[in-house]
Enzyme design. Structure first.
Site, PDB file in Angstrom:
ATOM      1  N   ASP A 256      -1.580  -2.915  -9.348  1.00 38.18           N
ATOM      2  CA  ASP A 256      -0.670  -1.844  -8.941  1.00 38.18           C
ATOM      3  C   ASP A 256       0.020  -1.241 -10.169  1.00 38.18           C
ATOM      4  O   ASP A 256       0.788  -0.281 -10.055  1.00 38.18           O
ATOM      5  CB  ASP A 256       0.328  -2.299  -7.867  1.00 38.18           C
ATOM      6  CG  ASP A 256       1.221  -3.433  -8.331  1.00 38.18           C
ATOM      7  OD1 ASP A 256       1.036  -3.939  -9.461  1.00 38.18           O
ATOM      8  OD2 ASP A 256       2.115  -3.828  -7.544  1.00 38.18           O
ATOM      9  N   SER A 257      -0.299  -1.766 -11.352  1.00 38.47           N
ATOM     10  CA  SER A 257       0.106  -1.100 -12.596  1.00 38.47           C
ATOM     11  C   SER A 257      -0.443   0.322 -12.640  1.00 38.47           C
ATOM     12  O   SER A 257       0.010   1.132 -13.452  1.00 38.47           O
ATOM     13  CB  SER A 257      -0.384  -1.886 -13.822  1.00 38.47           C
ATOM     14  OG  SER A 257      -1.765  -2.183 -13.723  1.00 38.47           O
TER      15      SER A 257
ATOM     16  N   ASP B  97      -4.299  -5.889  -6.215  1.00 35.35           N
ATOM     17  CA  ASP B  97      -2.898  -6.190  -5.937  1.00 35.35           C
ATOM     18  C   ASP B  97      -2.529  -5.760  -4.526  1.00 35.35           C
ATOM     19  O   ASP B  97      -2.918  -4.671  -4.078  1.00 35.35           O
ATOM     20  CB  ASP B  97      -1.997  -5.415  -6.915  1.00 35.35           C
ATOM     21  CG  ASP B  97      -1.572  -6.264  -8.090  1.00 35.35           C
ATOM     22  OD1 ASP B  97      -1.336  -7.478  -7.896  1.00 35.35           O
ATOM     23  OD2 ASP B  97      -1.493  -5.718  -9.199  1.00 35.35           O
TER      24      ASP B  97
ATOM     25  N   LYS C 274      -4.146 -10.173  -4.856  1.00 36.86           N
ATOM     26  CA  LYS C 274      -3.108 -10.833  -5.664  1.00 36.86           C
ATOM     27  C   LYS C 274      -1.751 -10.538  -5.036  1.00 36.86           C
ATOM     28  O   LYS C 274      -1.479  -9.383  -4.662  1.00 36.86           O
ATOM     29  CB  LYS C 274      -3.152 -10.336  -7.114  1.00 36.86           C
ATOM     30  CG  LYS C 274      -2.069 -10.974  -7.989  1.00 36.86           C
ATOM     31  CD  LYS C 274      -2.363 -10.865  -9.462  1.00 36.86           C
ATOM     32  CE  LYS C 274      -2.120  -9.512 -10.081  1.00 36.86           C
ATOM     33  NZ  LYS C 274      -0.732  -9.020  -9.946  1.00 36.86           N
TER      34      LYS C 274
ATOM     35  N   GLU D 204       2.446 -11.188  -5.479  1.00 35.35           N
ATOM     36  CA  GLU D 204       3.523 -11.586  -6.394  1.00 35.35           C
ATOM     37  C   GLU D 204       4.490 -12.560  -5.718  1.00 35.35           C
ATOM     38  O   GLU D 204       4.740 -12.454  -4.520  1.00 35.35           O
ATOM     39  CB  GLU D 204       4.310 -10.344  -6.854  1.00 35.35           C
ATOM     40  CG  GLU D 204       3.509  -9.450  -7.776  1.00 35.35           C
ATOM     41  CD  GLU D 204       4.343  -8.315  -8.376  1.00 35.35           C
ATOM     42  OE1 GLU D 204       5.579  -8.312  -8.225  1.00 35.35           O
ATOM     43  OE2 GLU D 204       3.731  -7.429  -9.000  1.00 35.35           O
TER      44      GLU D 204
ATOM     45  N   GLU E  20       3.083 -14.125 -16.026  1.00 35.76           N
ATOM     46  CA  GLU E  20       3.432 -12.922 -16.804  1.00 35.76           C
ATOM     47  C   GLU E  20       4.752 -13.118 -17.543  1.00 35.76           C
ATOM     48  O   GLU E  20       5.778 -13.492 -16.940  1.00 35.76           O
ATOM     49  CB  GLU E  20       3.509 -11.693 -15.876  1.00 35.76           C
ATOM     50  CG  GLU E  20       3.877 -10.431 -16.656  1.00 35.76           C
ATOM     51  CD  GLU E  20       3.587  -9.119 -15.928  1.00 35.76           C
ATOM     52  OE1 GLU E  20       2.955  -9.146 -14.859  1.00 35.76           O
ATOM     53  OE2 GLU E  20       4.003  -8.082 -16.459  1.00 35.76           O
TER      54      GLU E  20
HETATM   55  O1  KIV Z   1      -0.756  -4.711 -11.920  1.00 33.95           O
HETATM   56  C1  KIV Z   1      -1.209  -5.284 -12.915  1.00 33.95           C
HETATM   57  O2  KIV Z   1      -1.853  -4.691 -13.784  1.00 33.95           O
HETATM   58  C2  KIV Z   1      -0.968  -6.707 -13.058  1.00 33.95           C
HETATM   59  C3  KIV Z   1      -1.373  -7.369 -14.335  1.00 33.95           C
HETATM   60  C4  KIV Z   1      -0.531  -6.946 -15.447  1.00 33.95           C
HETATM   61  C5  KIV Z   1      -1.447  -8.840 -14.199  1.00 33.95           C
HETATM   62  O3  KIV Z   1      -0.444  -7.313 -12.181  1.00 33.95           O
END
Ligand code: KIV
Length: 266
Positions: A25-26, A64, A94, A96, A163
């Site tokens: 989600d970056s 994510d 993924k 969090e 992280e």
């Molecule tokens: O969203 C993302 O890119 C991440 C990584 C930095 C692990 O969660």
């Protein structure tokens, strides 16, 4: 593990031999230009997951769960994780959070959805954490993060991202777990490492965090290449004759054509 958000970069990282592509989600910050990951929606994630799925041939694909796609209820979490696999073509999601996300992680894994955990600096909690800061530097944070890591493993996660943690803490967590740890800004003693794909390739305009090592200069090279293109157009040296088509003498080419004559692109 490397993050990718589209088919081209997915193909590049896949061909380069990385094990895992993360549709992070970056993308909210890297692609959409937001200052946090919070505005990213399920529809955004699905759009980018489908593109990555079309580009990758070999890699394990993880997406994510975006902000508020799993925090309200387990029902939401199951529905949204299912969409990322069924519609987005992902192999795992993924999530969090450590102890606070145990119910979601165990609920998803019970239903056969593989979950990667993510502890330490969890960007969806940026406001609660007071900014993008290194976590677990003092003894209390240290113990809480070790407990988070154990909780994520216990809940059924098959791997966990660490992280922005001090290297000593990541080392301790990695030694305490039987599942692999994947570090970002967490030192050399994790089982794997992850970088944002754009950072890895040097495709960012501003300063990058200390933990980033750019292995190429895509941004600087892109500026240089584009400036040369503009210059050649202005001076009439592009396109050259080798870039041009000519009419056949007997049967003239149609003026418009649906398919690109060279690559099949529209
Ligand atoms: O969203 C993302 O890119 C991440 C990584 C930095 C692990 O969660």
């Amino acid at each position: 593990m490397v993050t990718a958000y589209d088919a081209m970069f997915a193909a590049l990282f896949d061909e380069a031999g990385v094990d895992i592509i993360l549709v992070g989600d970056s993308l909210g910050m890297v692609i959409q230009g937001h200052s946090t990951t919070l505005p990213v929606t399920m529809n955004d994630m699905l759009y980018h997951c489908r593109a990555v799925t079309r580009g990758a041939q070999r890699c394990h694909l993880v997406a994510d769960m975006p902000f508020m796609s799993y925090q309200v209820s387990l029902t939401d979490a199951l529905y949204n994780a299912g969409r990322l696999l069924a519609e987005g073509g992902m192999h795992a999601v993924k999530v969090e959070g450590g102890q606070r996300s145990v119910e979601v992680i165990s609920g998803l894994t019970r239903m056969g959805i593989p979950v990667m955990g993510h502890i330490g600096l969890t960007p969806q909690s940026v406001h609660a954490l007071g900014g993008f800061r290194v976590q677990g530097t003092g003894p209390e944070g240290h113990d809480a993060l070790l407990a988070d890591a154990r909780a994520v493993q216990e809940a059924g996660a098959y791997a966990v991202v660490l992280e922005s943690l001090p290297s000593q803490l990541s080392k301790k967590i990695t030694a305490a777990l039987s599942i692999p740890t994947i570090g970002i800004g967490a030192g050399p003693d994790c089982n794997g490492q992850v970088l944002v794909g754009y950072d890895l390739l040097g495709l960012s305009s501003g300063p990058v965090p200390r933990f980033v090592k750019p292995y190429a200069s895509f941004y600087a090279d892109g500026i240089e290449a584009t400036a040369r293109f503009a210059d050649e157009v202005r001076h009439g040296t592009f396109p050259g004759s080798e870039h041009c088509y000519a009419c056949k003498e007997t049967s003239p080419q149609p003026i418009t054509s649906v398919a690109h004559p060279d690559s099949g692109r529209d």
